[in-house]
Design a protein around this motif. Structure first.
Motif, PDB file in Angstrom:
ATOM      1  N   GLN A 275       1.028  -1.260  -0.220  1.00 35.60           N
ATOM      2  CA  GLN A 275      -0.177   0.097  -0.150  1.00 35.60           C
ATOM      3  C   GLN A 275       1.072   1.145   0.037  1.00 35.60           C
ATOM      4  O   GLN A 275       0.655   2.228   0.211  1.00 35.60           O
ATOM      5  N   GLY A 276       2.184   1.084  -0.110  1.00 33.69           N
ATOM      6  CA  GLY A 276       2.785   2.150   0.079  1.00 33.69           C
ATOM      7  C   GLY A 276       3.191   2.650   1.575  1.00 33.69           C
ATOM      8  O   GLY A 276       3.620   4.084   1.364  1.00 33.69           O
ATOM      9  N   ILE A 277       3.009   2.054   2.581  1.00 32.68           N
ATOM     10  CA  ILE A 277       3.426   2.835   3.631  1.00 32.68           C
ATOM     11  C   ILE A 277       4.420   1.828   4.637  1.00 32.68           C
ATOM     12  O   ILE A 277       4.610   1.009   4.606  1.00 32.68           O
ATOM     13  N   ASP A 278       5.504   3.256   4.987  1.00 29.21           N
ATOM     14  CA  ASP A 278       6.213   2.948   4.932  1.00 29.21           C
ATOM     15  C   ASP A 278       6.920   1.984   6.665  1.00 29.21           C
ATOM     16  O   ASP A 278       5.516   2.524   7.679  1.00 29.21           O
ATOM     17  N   SER A 279       7.323   0.834   7.132  1.00 32.09           N
ATOM     18  CA  SER A 279       7.584   0.714   8.427  1.00 32.09           C
ATOM     19  C   SER A 279       9.170  -0.157   8.873  1.00 32.09           C
ATOM     20  O   SER A 279       9.724  -0.521   7.778  1.00 32.09           O
ATOM     21  N   ILE A 280       8.921   0.092  10.106  1.00 34.70           N
ATOM     22  CA  ILE A 280      10.538  -0.208  10.356  1.00 34.70           C
ATOM     23  C   ILE A 280       9.951  -1.698  11.096  1.00 34.70           C
ATOM     24  O   ILE A 280       8.830  -1.488  11.840  1.00 34.70           O
ATOM     25  N   ILE A 281      10.768  -3.184  11.573  1.00 36.81           N
ATOM     26  CA  ILE A 281       9.845  -3.453  12.510  1.00 36.81           C
ATOM     27  C   ILE A 281      11.868  -4.055  12.935  1.00 36.81           C
ATOM     28  O   ILE A 281      12.709  -4.015  12.985  1.00 36.81           O
ATOM     29  N   ILE A 282      11.495  -4.296  14.590  1.00 34.04           N
ATOM     30  CA  ILE A 282      12.607  -4.922  15.394  1.00 34.04           C
ATOM     31  C   ILE A 282      12.278  -6.493  15.948  1.00 34.04           C
ATOM     32  O   ILE A 282      11.265  -6.561  16.388  1.00 34.04           O
ATOM     33  N   GLU A 283      13.607  -7.018  16.213  1.00 38.86           N
ATOM     34  CA  GLU A 283      12.966  -8.335  16.318  1.00 38.86           C
ATOM     35  C   GLU A 283      13.888  -8.644  17.935  1.00 38.86           C
ATOM     36  O   GLU A 283      15.335  -8.211  17.400  1.00 38.86           O
ATOM     37  N   ARG A 284      13.806  -9.292  19.034  1.00 37.99           N
ATOM     38  CA  ARG A 284      15.034  -9.777  19.873  1.00 37.99           C
ATOM     39  C   ARG A 284      15.976 -10.270  19.387  1.00 37.99           C
ATOM     40  O   ARG A 284      16.846 -10.374  20.170  1.00 37.99           O
ATOM     41  N   LYS A 285      15.420 -11.724  18.881  1.00 38.10           N
ATOM     42  CA  LYS A 285      16.022 -12.704  18.740  1.00 38.10           C
ATOM     43  C   LYS A 285      16.474 -12.574  17.307  1.00 38.10           C
ATOM     44  O   LYS A 285      16.226 -11.684  16.407  1.00 38.10           O
ATOM     45  N   PRO A 286      18.058 -13.190  16.807  1.00 41.42           N
ATOM     46  CA  PRO A 286      18.788 -12.994  15.679  1.00 41.42           C
ATOM     47  C   PRO A 286      18.098 -13.863  14.397  1.00 41.42           C
ATOM     48  O   PRO A 286      17.093 -14.505  14.521  1.00 41.42           O
ATOM     49  N   ARG A 287      18.286 -13.561  13.648  1.00 42.44           N
ATOM     50  CA  ARG A 287      17.360 -14.327  12.834  1.00 42.44           C
ATOM     51  C   ARG A 287      17.113 -15.681  12.165  1.00 42.44           C
ATOM     52  O   ARG A 287      16.603 -16.164  11.769  1.00 42.44           O
ATOM     53  N   GLU A 288      17.733 -16.080  12.586  1.00 41.36           N
ATOM     54  CA  GLU A 288      18.588 -17.995  12.510  1.00 41.36           C
ATOM     55  C   GLU A 288      17.452 -18.744  13.888  1.00 41.36           C
ATOM     56  O   GLU A 288      17.037 -19.360  13.421  1.00 41.36           O
ATOM     57  N   ASP A 289      16.801 -17.595  15.023  1.00 48.48           N
ATOM     58  CA  ASP A 289      16.249 -18.578  15.560  1.00 48.48           C
ATOM     59  C   ASP A 289      14.911 -18.247  15.241  1.00 48.48           C
ATOM     60  O   ASP A 289      14.130 -19.492  15.076  1.00 48.48           O
ATOM     61  N   ILE A 290      14.130 -16.854  14.210  1.00 51.55           N
ATOM     62  CA  ILE A 290      12.929 -16.790  14.102  1.00 51.55           C
ATOM     63  C   ILE A 290      12.623 -17.610  12.618  1.00 51.55           C
ATOM     64  O   ILE A 290      11.604 -18.311  12.778  1.00 51.55           O
ATOM     65  N   GLU A 291      14.362 -18.056  12.147  1.00 47.59           N
ATOM     66  CA  GLU A 291      13.531 -19.068  10.863  1.00 47.59           C
ATOM     67  C   GLU A 291      13.905 -20.818  11.534  1.00 47.59           C
ATOM     68  O   GLU A 291      13.607 -21.225  10.639  1.00 47.59           O
ATOM     69  N   GLY A 292      14.306 -20.849  12.482  1.00 50.85           N
ATOM     70  CA  GLY A 292      14.864 -21.970  12.589  1.00 50.85           C
ATOM     71  C   GLY A 292      14.159 -22.820  13.112  1.00 50.85           C
ATOM     72  O   GLY A 292      14.133 -24.515  14.133  1.00 50.85           O
ATOM     73  N   THR A 293      13.453 -21.854  14.711  1.00 52.72           N
ATOM     74  CA  THR A 293      12.778 -22.434  15.672  1.00 52.72           C
ATOM     75  C   THR A 293      10.948 -23.449  14.711  1.00 52.72           C
ATOM     76  O   THR A 293       9.862 -22.231  14.433  1.00 52.72           O
ATOM     77  N   VAL A 294      10.744 -24.892  15.356  1.00 54.70           N
ATOM     78  CA  VAL A 294       9.892 -25.720  14.106  1.00 54.70           C
ATOM     79  C   VAL A 294       8.525 -24.980  14.868  1.00 54.70           C
ATOM     80  O   VAL A 294       8.581 -24.883  15.759  1.00 54.70           O
ATOM     81  N   LYS A 295       8.194 -25.022  14.060  1.00 47.56           N
ATOM     82  CA  LYS A 295       6.738 -24.998  15.000  1.00 47.56           C
ATOM     83  C   LYS A 295       5.231 -25.261  13.781  1.00 47.56           C
ATOM     84  O   LYS A 295       5.527 -25.484  12.547  1.00 47.56           O
ATOM     85  N   ALA A 296       4.471 -26.130  14.708  1.00 49.67           N
ATOM     86  CA  ALA A 296       3.132 -26.580  14.237  1.00 49.67           C
ATOM     87  C   ALA A 296       2.841 -25.156  12.545  1.00 49.67           C
ATOM     88  O   ALA A 296       2.391 -24.452  13.223  1.00 49.67           O
ATOM     89  N   GLY A 297       1.869 -25.921  11.535  1.00 50.59           N
ATOM     90  CA  GLY A 297       1.404 -24.874  10.886  1.00 50.59           C
ATOM     91  C   GLY A 297       0.141 -25.382   9.564  1.00 50.59           C
ATOM     92  O   GLY A 297       0.563 -26.101   9.249  1.00 50.59           O
ATOM     93  N   VAL A 298      -1.003 -25.051  10.575  1.00 50.57           N
ATOM     94  CA  VAL A 298      -1.952 -25.374   9.992  1.00 50.57           C
ATOM     95  C   VAL A 298      -2.871 -24.284   9.620  1.00 50.57           C
ATOM     96  O   VAL A 298      -3.551 -23.878  10.060  1.00 50.57           O
TER      97      VAL A 298
END
Length: 400
Positions: free
Chosen positions: A24-47
């Protein structure tokens, strides 16, 4: 730093919001306490409900999901030694579910974020929110020992139950509901063959079990246990013994294999009714949690974000705050229905040691009714594939 929308948390909710706003052309900034490898590597269910699948495709991150996801047209309920299939697709006019793990959704969303040329600020600490009841809210945080501040028009708190966002709402205003269940779920990831083409939910005298899948060679299974129990008490042999016993069928054997990981989680339901305060909007797990029996966690996050992104787009396009003012009202209709469904599924499928013989037979009769009545089966099916967002306060019959 200055942006239009400051987003706290790079989970599914925060990442989906950023992508929707970008389109929609709206700017944003994301902050995250964990490193990238943690959020991508934590296995969680997905239905994933049909709504969530459609949304991910709409925002351009669904290609891998459509290639690698498992598309299920039904589920199976097992009790009294028999299995009964609920035809989700046939009962809901063609809707189905997609099994695609949450961490894979996050990987796709992170890649989409970087493809837009925008960053995610990882490894932050000491996050605090300021002036959220004004038109110039701020987010402060530390990274690498340095203090930073984000000035923005709005803050989206997508930082989970333990994040700081919901606590920025004053105690005197914040309205919350918490329900703790007597059940815990012991979940395993195992290198084994697929147990069944569709998910199996089993109500057995020994307790509940769920058989699900991740890939053709990696499976995710669960059994109900006392949530106070220690995972150290559960050897691999003991886990497999319970899974075999609770899902046994004549002429059918559950495939087993090495267990890669195992843990016990407590079952709880939580709803934050005060989902917005000033320029702060709470979404995803920060606003609600559900027991996994109903498979609603990520899907509720997706609907929260759809509502919030629509309201923000309307604000920046016309200055109208109509949807933003009604954000909690719209979102809570779907949240409470998902909470009700998850509570119902949990109560129907899990053995309660305090039940007498009368209550146990009522539970089995409820399962029998759901599986043999078209009305009962359809009620389960339409809730499982996901109810629509109700933008106006009308009945579901009128909105379909």
């Amino acid at each position: 730093m200055r942006t239009q929308v400051g987003i706290i948390g790079a989970g599914p909710a925060g990442l989906m919001l950023a992508q929707l706003l970008h389109l929609q052309g709206i700017d944003s900034i994301i902050i995250e306490r964990k490193p990238r490898e943690d959020i991508e590597g934590t296995v969680k269910a997905g239905v994933l409900e049909q709504f969530t699948v459609d949304l991910l495709n709409e925002i351009g991150v669904g290609d891998r999901m459509m290639r690698e996801g498992h598309f299920h047209d039904g589920i199976e309920l097992q009790f009294s030694g028999k299995r009964h299939r609920i035809d989700l697709r046939g009962l809901t006019g063609g809707q189905r579910i997609t099994v695609y793990p949450q961490h894979e959704v996050i990987i796709d969303l992170v890649n989409a974020r970087f493809n837009t040329g925008r960053d995610i600020i990882f490894n932050v600490s000491e996050v605090s929110l300021h002036d959220v009841d004004t038109k110039e809210p701020k987010i402060r945080f530390k990274q690498n020992g340095e203090t930073h501040e984000i000035q923005c028009d709005f803050i989206a708190g997508c930082d989970g139950f333990h994040g700081p966002s919901r606590l920025a709402i004053p105690d005197s205003i914040r309205k919350e509901h918490l329900h703790l269940y007597a059940h815990g779920w012991l979940g395993i990831l195992t290198d084994a063959k697929q147990a069944n083409p569709e998910l199996i939910y089993s109500n057995h005298d020994r307790g509940f079990a769920l058989l699900s899948t991740r890939t053709s060679t990696l499976q995710r299974h669960y059994i109900s246990v006392d949530y106070h129990d220690d995972i150290a008490n559960w050897s691999d042999d003991r886990i497999w013994s319970e899974l075999h016993a609770r899902t046994a069928m004549d002429g059918w054997t559950l495939p087993d294999g090495p267990i890669n990981s195992k843990n016990i989680v407590q079952m709880r339901s939580y709803v934050l009714e005060t989902m917005n305060y000033g320029r702060l909007f709470i979404a995803g797990d920060a606003a609600h949690t559900v027991p996994p029996t109903g498979a609603k966690g990520l899907n509720l996050a997706a609907s929260d974000i759809k509502i919030l992104a629509t309201g923000l787009a309307e604000f920046y396009k016309s200055g109208s705050e109509d949807i933003l003012d009604r954000y909690a009202e719209i979102a809570l209709r779907r949240i409470w229905k998902a909470e009700r469904f998850s509570y119902w599924m949990t109560s129907m499928l899990h053995r309660n040691p305090n039940h007498d013989s009368f209550e146990r037979n009522i539970q089995l009769t409820e399962l029998d009714y759901v599986c043999t009545s078209v009305a009962g089966s359809k009620t389960l099916a339409e809730n499982y594939v996901g109810l629509p967002i109700q933008w106006e306060n009308k009945s579901l019959i009128e909105t379909k």
